[in-house]
Design a protein around this motif. Structure first.
Motif, mmCIF file in Angstrom:
data_model
loop_
_atom_site.group_PDB
_atom_site.id
_atom_site.type_symbol
_atom_site.label_atom_id
_atom_site.label_comp_id
_atom_site.label_asym_id
_atom_site.label_seq_id
_atom_site.Cartn_x
_atom_site.Cartn_y
_atom_site.Cartn_z
ATOM 1 N N TRP A 27 -3.288 -11.714 -5.821
ATOM 2 C CA TRP A 27 -3.677 -10.309 -5.686
ATOM 3 C C TRP A 27 -3.034 -9.658 -4.467
ATOM 4 O O TRP A 27 -2.431 -8.584 -4.564
ATOM 5 C CB TRP A 27 -5.206 -10.185 -5.605
ATOM 6 C CG TRP A 27 -5.660 -8.751 -5.500
ATOM 7 C CD1 TRP A 27 -5.852 -7.881 -6.524
ATOM 8 C CD2 TRP A 27 -5.960 -8.031 -4.304
ATOM 9 N NE1 TRP A 27 -6.251 -6.660 -6.039
ATOM 10 C CE2 TRP A 27 -6.319 -6.732 -4.681
ATOM 11 C CE3 TRP A 27 -5.956 -8.360 -2.946
ATOM 12 C CZ2 TRP A 27 -6.683 -5.746 -3.761
ATOM 13 C CZ3 TRP A 27 -6.305 -7.385 -2.019
ATOM 14 C CH2 TRP A 27 -6.673 -6.095 -2.419
ATOM 15 N N GLY A 28 -3.123 -10.310 -3.329
ATOM 16 C CA GLY A 28 -2.558 -9.729 -2.109
ATOM 17 C C GLY A 28 -1.060 -9.533 -2.216
ATOM 18 O O GLY A 28 -0.521 -8.503 -1.786
ATOM 19 N N GLY A 29 -0.355 -10.500 -2.808
ATOM 20 C CA GLY A 29 1.085 -10.376 -2.946
ATOM 21 C C GLY A 29 1.478 -9.228 -3.848
ATOM 22 O O GLY A 29 2.373 -8.436 -3.519
ATOM 23 N N ALA A 30 0.839 -9.109 -5.007
ATOM 24 C CA ALA A 30 1.168 -8.038 -5.949
ATOM 25 C C ALA A 30 0.869 -6.670 -5.353
ATOM 26 O O ALA A 30 1.649 -5.719 -5.489
ATOM 27 C CB ALA A 30 0.390 -8.235 -7.250
ATOM 28 N N VAL A 31 -0.275 -6.558 -4.676
ATOM 29 C CA VAL A 31 -0.668 -5.285 -4.082
ATOM 30 C C VAL A 31 0.286 -4.867 -2.969
ATOM 31 O O VAL A 31 0.718 -3.710 -2.893
ATOM 32 C CB VAL A 31 -2.117 -5.379 -3.548
ATOM 33 C CG1 VAL A 31 -2.408 -4.273 -2.545
ATOM 34 C CG2 VAL A 31 -3.102 -5.315 -4.715
ATOM 35 N N LEU A 32 0.644 -5.786 -2.084
ATOM 36 C CA LEU A 32 1.500 -5.431 -0.961
ATOM 37 C C LEU A 32 2.944 -5.199 -1.393
ATOM 38 O O LEU A 32 3.641 -4.365 -0.806
ATOM 39 C CB LEU A 32 1.431 -6.512 0.114
ATOM 40 C CG LEU A 32 0.053 -6.692 0.766
ATOM 41 C CD1 LEU A 32 0.135 -7.664 1.938
ATOM 42 C CD2 LEU A 32 -0.524 -5.368 1.223
ATOM 43 N N ILE A 33 3.411 -5.924 -2.388
ATOM 44 C CA ILE A 33 4.744 -5.654 -2.919
ATOM 45 C C ILE A 33 4.825 -4.208 -3.394
ATOM 46 O O ILE A 33 5.846 -3.526 -3.225
ATOM 47 C CB ILE A 33 5.070 -6.626 -4.074
ATOM 48 C CG1 ILE A 33 5.375 -8.026 -3.529
ATOM 49 C CG2 ILE A 33 6.227 -6.112 -4.908
ATOM 50 C CD1 ILE A 33 6.707 -8.156 -2.825
ATOM 51 N N ALA A 34 3.750 -3.697 -3.991
ATOM 52 C CA ALA A 34 3.727 -2.325 -4.505
ATOM 53 C C ALA A 34 3.496 -1.302 -3.397
ATOM 54 O O ALA A 34 4.253 -0.346 -3.254
ATOM 55 C CB ALA A 34 2.656 -2.192 -5.585
ATOM 56 N N THR A 35 2.450 -1.491 -2.587
ATOM 57 C CA THR A 35 2.090 -0.464 -1.604
ATOM 58 C C THR A 35 3.069 -0.381 -0.445
ATOM 59 O O THR A 35 3.331 0.712 0.076
ATOM 60 C CB THR A 35 0.677 -0.711 -1.044
ATOM 61 O OG1 THR A 35 0.611 -2.017 -0.454
ATOM 62 C CG2 THR A 35 -0.371 -0.612 -2.152
ATOM 63 N N GLU A 36 3.630 -1.499 -0.027
ATOM 64 C CA GLU A 36 4.559 -1.460 1.103
ATOM 65 C C GLU A 36 5.916 -0.890 0.725
ATOM 66 O O GLU A 36 6.731 -0.596 1.604
ATOM 67 C CB GLU A 36 4.716 -2.862 1.704
ATOM 68 C CG GLU A 36 3.468 -3.339 2.424
ATOM 69 C CD GLU A 36 3.627 -4.673 3.127
ATOM 70 O OE1 GLU A 36 2.739 -5.029 3.913
ATOM 71 O OE2 GLU A 36 4.645 -5.368 2.872
ATOM 72 N N ASN A 37 6.173 -0.728 -0.563
ATOM 73 C CA ASN A 37 7.403 -0.098 -1.020
ATOM 74 C C ASN A 37 7.167 1.290 -1.603
ATOM 75 O O ASN A 37 8.083 1.885 -2.167
ATOM 76 C CB ASN A 37 8.078 -0.978 -2.074
ATOM 77 C CG ASN A 37 8.767 -2.188 -1.484
ATOM 78 O OD1 ASN A 37 9.859 -2.096 -0.934
ATOM 79 N ND2 ASN A 37 8.114 -3.338 -1.575
ATOM 80 N N ALA A 38 5.939 1.803 -1.481
ATOM 81 C CA ALA A 38 5.611 3.097 -2.080
ATOM 82 C C ALA A 38 6.231 4.244 -1.288
ATOM 83 O O ALA A 38 6.321 4.192 -0.067
ATOM 84 C CB ALA A 38 4.094 3.277 -2.131
ATOM 85 N N PRO A 39 6.682 5.312 -1.977
ATOM 86 C CA PRO A 39 7.128 6.515 -1.277
ATOM 87 C C PRO A 39 5.964 7.139 -0.508
ATOM 88 O O PRO A 39 4.796 6.914 -0.826
ATOM 89 C CB PRO A 39 7.593 7.438 -2.408
ATOM 90 C CG PRO A 39 7.816 6.537 -3.578
ATOM 91 C CD PRO A 39 6.829 5.421 -3.427
#
Length: 464
Positions: free
Chosen positions: A138-150
């Motif tokens: 969960w943490g990996g999937a979430v941070l991969i998305a949010t840390e690359n968000a515009p």
């Protein structure tokens, strides 16, 4: 917290891969996790605990279901440490491999009739591995998305990783619906239940794609560089120890905020499936169809609520879902008791949409509570602790409450209590959605100063 600007055309492909992997990986992993819950409600009590009476067998099957939740904080700690020290991508890929392998082995597991007591023991071990994998994924999937968000779209992008829950639920319900519709009870019990577990091999394909196609996030690279530059003593400290020392308040409040998510979701999805079939005597297909409709509607709802939190804030959207979940508990059982498919569907659909109001903004909300160097550990630990407390024993408690009082009212009261706890915790947490306008370095300096003054009770990424 500072986020990268909107990606240039050169990065568009990379970002689309990130979204695809976080969504597809989460979907298949949650599919693996949910098929266990469905199998526990429908068949595991007969195949792995046949010496018990029906009630005890169901409780024991749900106990193995709960063990997966107990293991999730362990996964959050292990993979959180790995994700903060080494990187988001290797932690995520490892969790995906672990989940795919352990779930496929459940599909090959001999039953009690074949190997006796070793069957439930092995089932428990594999369920533990499932829980550890989900706790890390969960943490990996979430941070991969949010840390690359515009900039200004972290809520929306975080919701992509959350799509794994309804997508996985939809896939698991659809697979079981097809199998139970095409096979008779004897065939389903003999071998049909194994098919969904063996399908989890697809998760290994996603893991391989992520390994070769994903890029590490910039936040993770910078955090690792800062940790290395901070010196041997600081660099050797475990991220889990660091997050508990600096941010214990946010970890505990995040866990409390998640309690109603775990309790509500598994009450509406897992327990009500068992309640409808064993107490009301409804056909499995009626309940599975209702769950399927709710899961399908959750997909746009999660993205909508995530995007809404980018405009009005994480707390407001989250509170609507938490309070609504508590208020809906009693009417949902009344509708379920009618045994009429439209009303049963309404009960489950509304419950799942209220879940989406919390789960949509949750990814961004929790990632914003912690600085980058401990974000994987902090977000994972808070979330997994809360889901363990709220979700692990919900089917067991609900089953026991109904058996003791022969009424759904105490079961609904249990969900009301969980909602009250979560609402209180969210009210205490500060709003975070506008913090991306702040400078990360300034924020860390303030956090360090607060840390020295407060002895660790700090909130580094909340509004000040």
């Amino acid at each position: 917290m500072s986020q990268p600007p909107v990606r240039s055309s050169g990065k568009t492909t990379s970002l689309s891969r990130i979204i695809m992997v976080s969504s597809a990986g989460s979907a298949i992993e949650w599919f693996d996790f949910f098929i266990y819950g469905t199998a526990a409600a429908l068949v595991f009590n007969k195949l792995f605990f046949p010496a018990s009476d029906p009630l005890v067998g169901t409780l024991l099957a749900f106990m193995t279901f709960a063990i997966g939740f107990v293991a999730r904080p362990v996964g959050g700690i292990v993979f959180g440490h790995f994700g903060d020290r080494v990187g988001r991508k290797p932690a995520l890929v490892s969790a995906l491999f672990l989940m795919g392998g352990s779930t496929a082995l459940i599909g090959l597991l001999p039953t009690y009739d074949a190997i006796g007591v070793a069957a439930p023991v092995l089932l428990v071990v594999l369920r533990l591995l499932q829980g550890i994998a989900v706790g890390g994924q969960w943490g990996g999937a979430v941070l991969i998305a949010t840390e690359n968000a515009p900039r200004g779209r972290r809520g929306l992008y975080g919701s992509f990783a959350q799509l794994g829950v309804p997508a996985g639920l939809m896939l698991s319900s659809l697979v079981f619906l097809v199998i139970t519709s095409t096979l008779d009870d004897r065939q389903f019990t003999a071998w049909g239940w194994r098919v969904p577990f063996l399908c989890s091999i697809a998760l290994i394909v996603v893991a391989l794609f992520a390994q070769f196609k994903l890029e590490e996030t910039e936040d993770s690279r910078q955090a690792r560089q800062e940790r290395e530059a901070s010196g041997a003593a600081e660099g050797s400290r475990s991220p889990v120890v660091e997050v508990l020392r600096r941010h214990p308040r946010n970890v505990l409040l995040a866990a409390g905020a998640v309690v109603v998510i775990g309790a509500g979701f598994y009450l509406f999805v897992t327990y009500m499936l068992s309640y409808g079939t064993t107490v009301l005597g409804m056909p499995k297909s009626t309940l599975l169809n209702a769950v399927l409709v709710g899961a399908a509607l959750q997909v746009p709802a999660l993205m909508g609520f995530g995007a809404l939190s980018d405009r009005v804030g994480r707390r407001a959207v989250y509170l609507v879902g938490a309070a609504g979940m508590g208020l809906w508990a009693y009417p949902a059982f009344l509708l379920l008791n009618t045994e009429r498919w439209p009303l049963v569907t309404l009960a489950l659909v509304v419950g799942q949409l209220l879940f989406a109001a919390m789960y949509g903004p949750q990814a961004a909300f929790f990632s914003e509570l912690f600085s980058a160097r401990v974000r994987y550990s902090g977000a994972s630990l808070g979330y997994q602790l809360g889901v363990m407390l709220g979700g692990a024993f919900t089917p067991i408690i609900a089953t026991w409450l109904y058996a003791k009082y022969e009424s759904f009212v105490p079961v609904a009261g249990f969900l009301v209590a969980a909602a009250a706890v979560s609402c209180l915790c969210v009210l205490v947490l500060s709003e975070t959605y506008q913090d991306e306008d702040e400078d990360e370095d300034d924020d860390d300096n303030v956090a360090a100063a607060e840390d020295a003054e407060s002895g660790g009770n700090v909130r580094p990424l909340t509004a000040r």
